[in-house]
Design an enzyme around this catalytic site. Sequence first.
Site, PDB file in Angstrom:
ATOM      1  N   SER A 148       0.853  -1.192   0.000  1.00 45.79           N
ATOM      2  CA  SER A 148       0.000   0.000   0.000  1.00 45.79           C
ATOM      3  C   SER A 148       0.881   1.230   0.000  1.00 45.79           C
ATOM      4  CB  SER A 148      -0.891   0.011   1.244  1.00 45.79           C
ATOM      5  OG  SER A 148      -1.581   1.246   1.366  1.00 45.79           O
ATOM      6  N   TYR A 165      -1.718  -0.604  10.402  1.00 48.29           N
ATOM      7  CA  TYR A 165      -1.792  -0.857   8.963  1.00 48.29           C
ATOM      8  C   TYR A 165      -0.576  -0.272   8.250  1.00 48.29           C
ATOM      9  CZ  TYR A 165      -3.657  -1.066   4.206  1.00 48.29           C
ATOM     10  OH  TYR A 165      -3.841  -1.328   2.867  1.00 48.29           O
TER      11      TYR A 165
END
Length: 258
Positions: A148, A165
């Site tokens: 990501s 995350y």
Amino acid sequence: MALKELFDLTGKVALITGGSRGLGLQIAEGLGEYGATVVLTARKQNELDEARAHLESLGITAHVYAHDLSQFETIEPLVERIHEEVGPIHVLVNNAGATWGAPAEDYPLEAWLKVMNLNVNGMFLLTQAVGKRCMIPAGSGRIINVASVAGLKGNNPRMAGTLAYNTSKGADVNFTRALASEWAKYGITVNSICPGYFPTKMTKGTLAYGEELIVAATPLGRLGGPEDLKGLALLLASDASAYMTGQNIAVDGGITAI
């Protein structure tokens, strides 16, 4: 070799985790269109069945296995079962992931561990199992980690905190580099795709309050669409990327360029 042959995946088996919806299903569509037999894993059997029916309607051969990647003891048996029932895995797409939003000072340990166990530990164990069972003996393989842009930078302070995350995706980015250098001797390439903001179940909460801010910060002025990952995934899964390894490629509309 003709250019079309470089991208041809006929006869290849591609395992895609978290493949029942969202980015995983988009990638499955792209690889299947170019001939791959796709194997999808996810936790919910009903979503897997829907994904398989969708892919089969496109003429793509698909197999599905309900599986929770955070249950570490089940990973090696899963790989053995796929090997026996479908065939050796040529392409591994590590797409399954989880997130959790909370301020860093109040971040629950349970949430931190949940994110790390799926996004890092489960990914490592699955990659290790596929490498040992399928790719290293074959002397070839393609590993694609869906990281990501959150692993390449920090958060906008106006957005909700996603410390675990971001940390996990940063780990995925360097996992890609380190494994690429270590497994190059086996003929295995390891690269990652770093998506920006795409409308998925995972980003639904963020986009509900932050879509305008995100789009305004994106040079191309839009979110990612249903076709925006397919070409890169096909490139990284095919012989066209035989001289590419250890790369983390952002697909983000230009967010990380500024």
